[in-house]
Design an enzyme around this catalytic site. Sequence first.
Site, PDB file in Angstrom:
ATOM      1  N   TYR A  11      -2.054   3.357 -14.176  1.00 43.46           N
ATOM      2  CA  TYR A  11      -1.544   3.477 -12.799  1.00 43.46           C
ATOM      3  C   TYR A  11      -0.347   4.432 -12.756  1.00 43.46           C
ATOM      4  O   TYR A  11      -0.296   5.358 -11.934  1.00 43.46           O
ATOM      5  CB  TYR A  11      -1.159   2.077 -12.308  1.00 43.46           C
ATOM      6  CG  TYR A  11      -0.515   2.041 -10.958  1.00 43.46           C
ATOM      7  CD1 TYR A  11      -1.263   2.181  -9.791  1.00 43.46           C
ATOM      8  CD2 TYR A  11       0.862   1.864 -10.829  1.00 43.46           C
ATOM      9  CE1 TYR A  11      -0.662   2.143  -8.545  1.00 43.46           C
ATOM     10  CE2 TYR A  11       1.473   1.822  -9.587  1.00 43.46           C
ATOM     11  CZ  TYR A  11       0.710   1.964  -8.448  1.00 43.46           C
ATOM     12  OH  TYR A  11       1.303   1.933  -7.204  1.00 43.46           O
ATOM     13  N   SER A  61      -5.754  -2.391   4.201  1.00 48.94           N
ATOM     14  CA  SER A  61      -5.009  -3.571   3.740  1.00 48.94           C
ATOM     15  C   SER A  61      -3.596  -3.160   3.353  1.00 48.94           C
ATOM     16  O   SER A  61      -3.243  -1.972   3.372  1.00 48.94           O
ATOM     17  CB  SER A  61      -5.714  -4.253   2.561  1.00 48.94           C
ATOM     18  OG  SER A  61      -5.799  -3.370   1.479  1.00 48.94           O
ATOM     19  N   GLY A  62      -2.789  -4.169   3.006  1.00 50.24           N
ATOM     20  CA  GLY A  62      -1.475  -3.957   2.407  1.00 50.24           C
ATOM     21  C   GLY A  62      -0.553  -3.031   3.197  1.00 50.24           C
ATOM     22  O   GLY A  62      -0.426  -3.102   4.422  1.00 50.24           O
ATOM     23  N   ILE A  63       0.105  -2.146   2.461  1.00 56.14           N
ATOM     24  CA  ILE A  63       1.100  -1.242   3.047  1.00 56.14           C
ATOM     25  C   ILE A  63       0.459  -0.315   4.089  1.00 56.14           C
ATOM     26  O   ILE A  63       1.044  -0.048   5.137  1.00 56.14           O
ATOM     27  CB  ILE A  63       1.756  -0.401   1.921  1.00 56.14           C
ATOM     28  CG1 ILE A  63       2.547  -1.313   0.973  1.00 56.14           C
ATOM     29  CG2 ILE A  63       2.623   0.703   2.488  1.00 56.14           C
ATOM     30  CD1 ILE A  63       3.001  -0.636  -0.318  1.00 56.14           C
ATOM     31  N   GLY A  64      -0.750   0.148   3.789  1.00 50.42           N
ATOM     32  CA  GLY A  64      -1.423   1.075   4.696  1.00 50.42           C
ATOM     33  C   GLY A  64      -1.694   0.434   6.049  1.00 50.42           C
ATOM     34  O   GLY A  64      -1.469   1.056   7.100  1.00 50.42           O
TER      35      GLY A  64
HETATM   36  N1  LIG Z   1       2.633  -2.691  -3.654  1.00 52.19           N
HETATM   37  C1  LIG Z   1       3.608  -2.076  -4.320  1.00 52.19           C
HETATM   38  O1  LIG Z   1       4.562  -2.710  -4.829  1.00 52.19           O
HETATM   39  C2  LIG Z   1       3.596  -0.588  -4.475  1.00 52.19           C
HETATM   40  C3  LIG Z   1       4.624   0.006  -5.216  1.00 52.19           C
HETATM   41  C4  LIG Z   1       4.617   1.382  -5.373  1.00 52.19           C
HETATM   42  C5  LIG Z   1       3.629   2.141  -4.775  1.00 52.19           C
HETATM   43  N2  LIG Z   1       2.634   1.542  -4.063  1.00 52.19           N
HETATM   44  C6  LIG Z   1       1.620   2.390  -3.451  1.00 52.19           C
HETATM   45  O2  LIG Z   1       1.468   2.054  -2.090  1.00 52.19           O
HETATM   46  C7  LIG Z   1       0.141   2.386  -1.643  1.00 52.19           C
HETATM   47  C8  LIG Z   1      -0.497   1.206  -0.948  1.00 52.19           C
HETATM   48  O3  LIG Z   1      -0.667   0.176  -1.925  1.00 52.19           O
HETATM   49  P1  LIG Z   1      -0.740  -1.384  -1.537  1.00 52.19           P
HETATM   50  O4  LIG Z   1       0.226  -2.078  -2.386  1.00 52.19           O
HETATM   51  O5  LIG Z   1      -0.700  -1.545  -0.073  1.00 52.19           O
HETATM   52  O6  LIG Z   1      -2.204  -1.739  -2.113  1.00 52.19           O
HETATM   53  P2  LIG Z   1      -3.454  -2.449  -1.435  1.00 52.19           P
HETATM   54  O7  LIG Z   1      -3.008  -3.553  -0.537  1.00 52.19           O
HETATM   55  O8  LIG Z   1      -4.358  -2.777  -2.553  1.00 52.19           O
HETATM   56  O9  LIG Z   1      -4.081  -1.290  -0.522  1.00 52.19           O
HETATM   57  C9  LIG Z   1      -4.654  -0.165  -1.108  1.00 52.19           C
HETATM   58  C10 LIG Z   1      -5.476   0.597  -0.098  1.00 52.19           C
HETATM   59  O10 LIG Z   1      -6.257   1.580  -0.812  1.00 52.19           O
HETATM   60  C11 LIG Z   1      -7.643   1.335  -0.589  1.00 52.19           C
HETATM   61  N3  LIG Z   1      -8.435   1.586  -1.782  1.00 52.19           N
HETATM   62  C12 LIG Z   1      -8.462   0.871  -2.940  1.00 52.19           C
HETATM   63  N4  LIG Z   1      -9.401   1.365  -3.778  1.00 52.19           N
HETATM   64  C13 LIG Z   1      -9.980   2.420  -3.141  1.00 52.19           C
HETATM   65  C14 LIG Z   1     -11.020   3.312  -3.458  1.00 52.19           C
HETATM   66  N5  LIG Z   1     -11.712   3.207  -4.600  1.00 52.19           N
HETATM   67  N6  LIG Z   1     -11.373   4.252  -2.568  1.00 52.19           N
HETATM   68  C15 LIG Z   1     -10.729   4.345  -1.379  1.00 52.19           C
HETATM   69  N7  LIG Z   1      -9.724   3.525  -1.012  1.00 52.19           N
HETATM   70  C16 LIG Z   1      -9.357   2.565  -1.874  1.00 52.19           C
HETATM   71  C17 LIG Z   1      -7.725  -0.125  -0.201  1.00 52.19           C
HETATM   72  O11 LIG Z   1      -8.934  -0.382   0.504  1.00 52.19           O
HETATM   73  P3  LIG Z   1      -9.462  -1.915   0.749  1.00 52.19           P
HETATM   74  O12 LIG Z   1      -8.334  -2.679   1.274  1.00 52.19           O
HETATM   75  O13 LIG Z   1     -10.544  -1.751   1.759  1.00 52.19           O
HETATM   76  O14 LIG Z   1      -9.908  -2.388  -0.580  1.00 52.19           O
HETATM   77  C18 LIG Z   1      -6.475  -0.279   0.644  1.00 52.19           C
HETATM   78  O15 LIG Z   1      -6.717   0.225   1.937  1.00 52.19           O
HETATM   79  C19 LIG Z   1      -0.604   2.830  -2.912  1.00 52.19           C
HETATM   80  O16 LIG Z   1      -0.576   4.240  -3.010  1.00 52.19           O
HETATM   81  C20 LIG Z   1       0.224   2.225  -4.026  1.00 52.19           C
HETATM   82  O17 LIG Z   1       0.060   2.895  -5.246  1.00 52.19           O
HETATM   83  C21 LIG Z   1       2.594   0.200  -3.904  1.00 52.19           C
END
Ligand SMILES: NC(=O)c1ccc[n+]([C@@H]2O[C@H](COP(=O)([O-])OP(=O)(O)OC[C@H]3O[C@@H](n4cnc5c(N)ncnc54)[C@H](OP(=O)(O)O)[C@@H]3O)[C@@H](O)[C@H]2O)c1
Length: 276
Positions: free
Chosen positions: A159, A12-15
């Site tokens: 976090y 999901s999301g960024i990944g």
């Molecule tokens: N969004 C922002 O503004 C922001 C800012 C700074 C840094 N980041 C970093 O960017 C990265 C991506 O975040 P995102 O915003 O795209 O968040 P996200 O949409 O919630 O995606 C997070 C990913 O990590 C997986 N994940 C969550 N819990 C997990 C667990 N217990 N075990 C294994 N995998 C798990 C999720 O899997 P499922 O989708 O299958 O649940 C999803 O693939 C993260 O490292 C985050 O800290 C984000």
Amino acid sequence: MPETIVLTGASSGIGRATALILAGQADHLVLHGLGPESSVGAVRAAMRPGTTLTYLRADYEDLSEVDRLAAEIRAVTGSIDLLINNAARPGAPARTITAAGNEVTFQVNYLAPALLTTRLLDLVAGRVVNVASATHFSASLDLDDVEHGPHRYSPSAAYAYSKLALVTYTCWLAAHRPSPSIDVVSMHPGVIATGLLHAMFSITGDSPEHAAGNIRYVASLRDDNGTYYDERDPQAPNTQATDPLVQDRLHELTTVLTRGDARHVARPGVASKLDP
Ligand SMILES: NC(=O)c1ccc[n+]([C@@H]2O[C@H](COP(=O)([O-])OP(=O)(O)OC[C@H]3O[C@@H](n4cnc5c(N)ncnc54)[C@H](OP(=O)(O)O)[C@@H]3O)[C@@H](O)[C@H]2O)c1
């Protein structure tokens, strides 16, 4: 040359947005996620003919799943050009301790990617990119009790604490890389509208594609070992992260906390350190 890319948190999301743009570049894209394989259906459809996508599931709340994930990755590839540790969770609503005895955000966002990287490091031929966060500037690690998270618990503090550990570990690994041909960096991908952001902050953000572009850009750089990027700009990280004494102590503790035999042993001091 064939390119093998391992990307975690691609469901999901960024990944997922990052996986979509890497689909046109990788010869073998090894994606990890927590959700079902259908989460990466669009990525599979975007792969070039003759290339391979492997999807592997693992829940980082259980460190034995990280061991299994590493073994499964090793079974499908003998070399990794690029490892992107992107998977993470928002801070839990209240301090939550895993079966292994760690604050859950610290385990998922820090211990798990550190363990995965350790397990795969001998396969890495090019680059490790750890997706951290600018929130790490607000945190301070307590190295007498690192695994239980911040003393004053809040989801965003937990976090930020986990991300400071990840940036600090990145600096340690950069200083101890097994070969000068490997660069290890960390980055803030941007403030991005995803479930993770909205679970902790009532703000809007850029699109996941914006962050994916930043990750691909940072992933494409070379000879920048140890650098922390704010989106695409190199920046000095939190001073704790660059302190060799802090790095060494964190690494020492991480080795103990991720060792299989230590995971299910209740460590003394848990109750006394938790919030009242
Ligand atoms: N969004 C922002 O503004 C922001 C800012 C700074 C840094 N980041 C970093 O960017 C990265 C991506 O975040 P995102 O915003 O795209 O968040 P996200 O949409 O919630 O995606 C997070 C990913 O990590 C997986 N994940 C969550 N819990 C997990 C667990 N217990 N075990 C294994 N995998 C798990 C999720 O899997 P499922 O989708 O299958 O649940 C999803 O693939 C993260 O490292 C985050 O800290 C984000």
